[in-house]
Design a protein around this motif. Structure first.
Motif, short mmCIF file in Angstrom:
data_model
loop_
_atom_site.label_atom_id
_atom_site.label_comp_id
_atom_site.label_asym_id
_atom_site.label_seq_id
_atom_site.Cartn_x
_atom_site.Cartn_y
_atom_site.Cartn_z
N ALA A 293 3.62 38.56 -16.78
CA ALA A 293 4.84 38.41 -15.98
C ALA A 293 4.50 37.98 -14.56
CB ALA A 293 5.61 39.74 -15.97
N ARG A 294 3.44 38.53 -14.01
CA ARG A 294 3.01 38.15 -12.67
C ARG A 294 2.51 36.70 -12.67
NH1 ARG A 294 -1.25 42.02 -10.28
NH2 ARG A 294 0.62 43.24 -9.78
N GLY A 295 1.83 36.33 -13.75
CA GLY A 295 1.26 35.00 -13.80
C GLY A 295 2.29 33.89 -13.87
N GLU B 282 -0.08 35.36 -6.37
CA GLU B 282 -0.40 34.24 -7.23
C GLU B 282 -1.33 33.22 -6.58
OE1 GLU B 282 0.28 34.27 -10.28
OE2 GLU B 282 1.27 36.15 -9.91
N GLN B 283 -1.52 33.30 -5.29
CA GLN B 283 -2.39 32.33 -4.65
C GLN B 283 -3.79 32.41 -5.24
OE1 GLN B 283 -2.20 32.91 -0.43
NE2 GLN B 283 -0.06 32.31 -0.32
N GLY B 284 -4.33 31.29 -5.61
CA GLY B 284 -5.66 31.27 -6.18
C GLY B 284 -5.66 31.31 -7.68
N GLU B 285 -4.45 31.28 -8.33
CA GLU B 285 -4.42 31.32 -9.79
C GLU B 285 -4.38 29.93 -10.40
OE1 GLU B 285 -1.95 33.92 -11.89
OE2 GLU B 285 -2.33 35.63 -10.64
N GLU C 101 3.86 25.89 -9.38
CA GLU C 101 5.09 26.54 -9.82
C GLU C 101 5.66 27.43 -8.74
OE1 GLU C 101 3.77 28.55 -13.26
OE2 GLU C 101 3.80 26.76 -14.52
N ALA C 102 4.82 27.98 -7.89
CA ALA C 102 5.30 28.89 -6.85
C ALA C 102 6.16 28.18 -5.84
CB ALA C 102 4.10 29.55 -6.15
N ASP D 179 5.18 29.16 -24.37
CA ASP D 179 4.33 28.94 -23.20
C ASP D 179 3.86 30.26 -22.58
OD1 ASP D 179 4.66 26.24 -23.48
OD2 ASP D 179 6.31 26.11 -22.04
N LEU D 180 4.42 31.39 -23.01
CA LEU D 180 4.07 32.69 -22.43
C LEU D 180 2.77 33.24 -22.99
CD1 LEU D 180 7.52 34.53 -22.44
CD2 LEU D 180 6.48 33.22 -20.59
N LEU D 181 2.31 32.72 -24.12
CA LEU D 181 1.15 33.30 -24.79
C LEU D 181 -0.06 33.28 -23.86
CD1 LEU D 181 1.48 31.75 -28.37
CD2 LEU D 181 2.31 33.95 -27.53
#
Length: 612
Positions: A348-350, A309-312, A318-319, A342-344
């Protein structure tokens, strides 16, 4: 008649009428009968609730909890997969299914046995092109018949045993019911499988348990040494067809192949993309020894996800949130993504499902569409159905914060081999300890419940919800009422009237009369209540004849287990009413011949095994 006899008969008549009327639930009627006896001075106030501590009541509650352990662990699913034929004709399929239902209900709650096998019955009906009712009714009747073969098979057997103990003759042992019950159940199941299912009216299905949520697409890893390793994809497809599942793709070394070559052999570590209905997931995975790719503890992948997730951008903050504490209780939940979720547009990874919430995404259902994207990278849309795994609190938190709504509750199980073996061992040990007299029945099964809780074969939050409390209250309330019938000699009075008016002193006729009256009452009211009412009458009849009370009590046990004429006589009959599309008057067409067969078999067997 004395004043007390008139009073208890009046209370009993009103109670039976209330049971038949059905306006009030049976536990309310039983509690009302008990309170009436207390107010009338027939039951001392300090002894009003001693029935709740009766061994029969404790055993019923404990058996229900142990049955839940067999259900949730997947032990019954494994047994069904091993014993039921996948390619057989109608008669053999119904015989195998009904026989398995009878075997299961001998050692677990028969309502639970039916609920577990109902999806299998509907699949068989679909495969054989039959109306679902023609498979469901034989299965329901088979589970009822199986309950009469052991002490713990059904509440009436425990009640009958308690009344025998109260006479000073000692309680019935675990398998005292087996000689008669096994013959009746075996011949009854044979009749239902060979002839009876043809008598069931062909009704259109009014609905099945659950709902149509479309097929899920999930990822399953091929573990080293499993059955699927080394098989071609064509062979795997054939095995999955039996579970109404299919292979859509294969992932090897992080590269997805769609569509895969059917001659390609599966290797350990491969990931199969499988499409299956929610209820079929367990069979699809277990048949080949596959493991859900996403079914891992949250902490196991948290470091990988943090790196991914780094860089997203918006996800970095959140991480940093703490990972939820792991829970010993893991459940499955189906969620639908709402239009304002909020999932739209995220994956899952995001959203870091495992890191933030401690939950796993097992499968996604997107009706009418098949995605070629990896599950963890799939971008969510409104209306998607998510099959999630995690602790109940974590799943609830995720659903609330993400804008998802849980679907209607239904049983979804992924078999756990270790827990299935443990649950089976606990049940077998409890049965063995009771059967060989090592421990009293109630103590043996109470110890089994404690072991189930300690070893987590039954989730702690499910222990009390597994108990059918209305039945417990019914038994606890009616046991003192039945005691009044004995202490006021009302039972002997009724027995004398039956003997003088109908049996005219003939013991065999009296035995048949007790059996038929019990069967008739159990078709119209709760079978546990029927047993509690009829046991004192059966004992009184035997005393009036100077005969052995055992065959009369056994007749009550058999009659209490033979409610085949109406949908209200037994919970199993009610359970199939909707899925089978039945009407009230449909049951007697198979039920009446079956009850006549039970009478014809039971009387000579009772006279042979339990002489008068």
């Amino acid at each position: 008649m004395t004043h007390d006899q008139i009073t208890i008969l009046a209370i009993l008549c009103v109670t039976v009428f209330m049971f038949l009327w059905g306006r009030w639930r049976h536990d309310m009627v039983a509690a009302g009968a008990l309170l009436a006896c207390i107010l009338a001075g027939l039951v001392p106030a300090e002894e009003a609730f001693y029935g709740l501590s009766h061994p029969a009541v404790i055993t019923v509650a404990c058996v229900l909890v142990l049955s839940r352990g067999l259900q949730t662990s997947g032990a019954v699913d494994v047994l069904a997969r091993q014993l039921l034929p996948t390619r057989a004709g109608t008669t053999l399929s119904i015989a195998a299914l009904t026989g398995l239902g009878a075997i299961l209900s001998a050692f677990m709650n028969n309502v639970g046995a039916l609920a577990l096998l109902m999806p299998v019955a509907i699949q068989i009906a679909r495969r054989q092109e039959l109306p679902p009712g023609r498979v469901l009714m034989p299965l329901a009747f088979g589970t009822i018949l199986g309950g009469m073969t052991t002490l713990i098979g059904t509440p009436p057997n425990l009640i009958v045993s308690g009344f025998r103990e109260a006479t000073g003759s000692g309680a019935f042992a675990m398998f005292d019911y087996t000689p008669v019950g096994l013959v009746v159940a075996t011949l009854g199941v044979a009749f239902v499988a060979l002839v009876g299912w043809r008598l069931v009216p062909a009704r259109k299905q009014a609905g099945v348990e659950g709902f149509d949520s479309g097929a899920y697409i999930t990822e399953a890893r091929v573990p080293e040494g499993c059955k699927a390793e080394g098989q071609t994809l064509r062979e795997i497809e054939r095995a999955l067809e039996q579970a109404d599942a299919q292979v859509l793709g294969l992932v090897r070394n992080e590269v997805r192949v769609t569509p895969p070559n059917p001659r390609r052999r599966a290797r350990a570590g491969d990931i199969l993309i499988i499409e299956a209905e929610a209820e079929a997931l367990a069979n699809a995975l277990s048949s080949l020894g596959l493991k859900l790719e996403e079914a891992k503890p949250a902490k196991e992948e948290s470091k990988k996800e943090d790196v991914a997730e780094q860089g997203e951008g918006d996800e970095e903050e959140e991480a940093d949130e703490p990972t939820p504490e792991p829970s010993d209780e893991i459940v499955l939940m189906e969620l639908v993504i709402m239009p304002n979720s909020d999932l739209l547009g995220r994956s899952a990874r995001g959203i870091q499902l495992r890191t933030r919430y401690g939950v796993n995404l097992l499968a996604v259902s997107r009706q009418g569409q098949r995605s070629v994207t990896r599950l963890r990278a799939l971008v969510f849309r409104a209306g998607d159905l998510l099959l999630m795994q995690g602790a109940p609190e974590a799943l609830s938190e995720f659903a609330t914060s993400a804008g998802c709504v849980p679907l209607a509750e239904r049983e979804l199980r992924i078999p756990d081999k270790g827990k299935a073996l443990t649950a089976t061992a606990i049940m077998a040990t409890a049965v063995g300890a009771a059967a060989f007299g090592i421990l009293p029945v109630a103590v043996s099964f109470a110890a089994g419940v404690l072991a189930s809780m300690a070893l987590r074969t039954v989730p702690l939050r499910s222990v009390y919800s597994a108990v059918d409390w209305p039945v417990v209250v019914l038994l606890g309330a009616l046991i003192p009422v039945a005691g009044v019938m004995e202490s006021t000699h009302t039972a002997q009075l009724i027995a004398r009237l039956l003997l003088d008016g109908v049996a005219q002193g003939h013991a065999i006729v009296a035995l048949a009369l007790i059996l038929v009256v019990t069967m008739t009452l159990s078709d119209l009211m709760n079978n546990a209540a029927t047993a509690a009412v009829m046991c004192p009458i059966a004992i009184g009849t035997a005393n009036q004849l100077g005969a052995n009370a055992d065959p009369f009590l056994m007749a009550v046990a058999i009659g209490g287990s033979c409610a085949f004429l109406t949908p209200i006589g037994h919970q199993n009959n009610t359970l199939i009413l909707g899925p089978g599309g039945f009407r009230f008057g449909d049951y007697w067409r198979l039920g009446l011949p079956l009850e006549l067969l039970v009478v014809l078999i039971s009387i000579p067997m009772l006279l042979w095994v339990w002489p008068l």
